[in-house]
Scaffold this active site. Structure first.
Site, mmCIF file in Angstrom:
data_model
loop_
_atom_site.group_PDB
_atom_site.id
_atom_site.type_symbol
_atom_site.label_atom_id
_atom_site.label_comp_id
_atom_site.label_asym_id
_atom_site.label_seq_id
_atom_site.Cartn_x
_atom_site.Cartn_y
_atom_site.Cartn_z
ATOM 1 N N CYS A 1 2.293 14.016 -0.876
ATOM 2 C CA CYS A 1 2.505 12.768 -0.117
ATOM 3 C C CYS A 1 3.985 12.403 -0.086
ATOM 4 C CB CYS A 1 1.713 11.614 -0.748
ATOM 5 S SG CYS A 1 -0.044 11.931 -0.827
ATOM 6 N N ARG B 1 -5.849 13.289 4.487
ATOM 7 C CA ARG B 1 -4.638 13.147 5.314
ATOM 8 C C ARG B 1 -5.075 13.102 6.783
ATOM 9 N NH1 ARG B 1 -0.811 14.156 1.487
ATOM 10 N NH2 ARG B 1 -1.663 15.403 -0.217
#
Ligand code: BEZ
Length: 237
Positions: free
Chosen positions: A54, A137
């Site tokens: 991330c 995601r």
């Protein structure tokens, strides 16, 4: 359960209106998608703050923010962490992380706090086979009228491809502006696909009087579209 607390779990689809929500973000409250009318917006989720994949993605999003803005596109992030975690993580990124030549990276686009998972559930970002407690995601491309135009889902372990996200944005806008479709691996400057005018006629019929067209068969014709024409139509001056 009180009516207000009921969680809506849904999987929005391409062509649907983007589900509405209000949320607290690192840049203040947003009303989505209303605050973005007239612009493209990419709404994306990430599993958790203070995690490596991330972090690499956030730095890349922030690094490319202006490039997306030039194509009239804003970015909005989300995870099911709280605001203080978001703020601490983004500060750490700015103050401490140097990665692939990127440093002092300031994330200026909003990052939504979604500790109740209400937004994540509305957008199908919680996929229990992958995780019950973290968003996958997800990437939603939403057009200036608030319609979902493309959806990507990646698993937790796989960082997104930013070239592809940018390519999608430009291809969607090109399709809208020129009334064409884009073939496999299309990039600005490549030939584009002319949608069949009708279902009959030969390749020769379709090409008649249209010197710029190339037909492989009656259902498969392409034409030139110069890179400059695309970029002039899609990018802000
Ligand atoms: C990461 O961003 O590094 C990550 C987050 C959740 C699960 C696996 C990796």
């Amino acid at each position: 359960m009180e009516e207000q607390q009921k969680q809506v779990v849904s999987m929005p689809r391409i062509g649907d209106p983007a589900p509405k929500f209000e949320a607290k973000t690192t840049q203040g409250k947003i009303i989505f998608p209303d605050d973005y009318q007239g612009e493209w917006v990419i709404l994306f989720s990430h599993p958790a703050d203070f995690t490596p994949v991330c972090t690499s993605e956030f730095m890349t999003f922030a690094h490319l923010e202006q490039k997306f803005a030039k194509a009239n596109c804003k970015l909005v992030g989300l995870s099911i962490d709280g605001l203080y975690s978001h703020i601490a993580w983004l500060r750490t990124i700015k103050d401490k992380i140097e990665y692939k030549g990127m440093k002092n990276i300031e994330v200026k686009f909003p990052l939504i706090e979604d500790i109740t998972m209400s937004v994540a559930n509305k957008y199908g970002m919680i996929q229990p086979g992958e995780s019950n407690t973290q968003a996958v995601r997800a990437v939603f491309f939403i057009d200036p009228k608030g319609t979902i135009r493309t959806i990507l889902y990646y698993p937790l372990s796989l960082g997104r491809n930013f070239d592809e996200m940018y390519r999608i944005l430009i291809a969607l806008q090109t399709a809208d502006k020129f009334g064409i479709a884009t073939p496999a691996d299309w990039r600005p400057g490549d030939d584009v696909i002319v949608p069949p005018a009708g279902s009959c006629g030969t390749a020769a019929d379709r090409m008649e009087g249209k010197e710029d067209m190339k037909c492989y068969d009656w259902f498969f014709c392409t034409k030139k579209l110069e890179e400059k024409e695309v970029l002039d139509a899609v990018l802000k001056k």
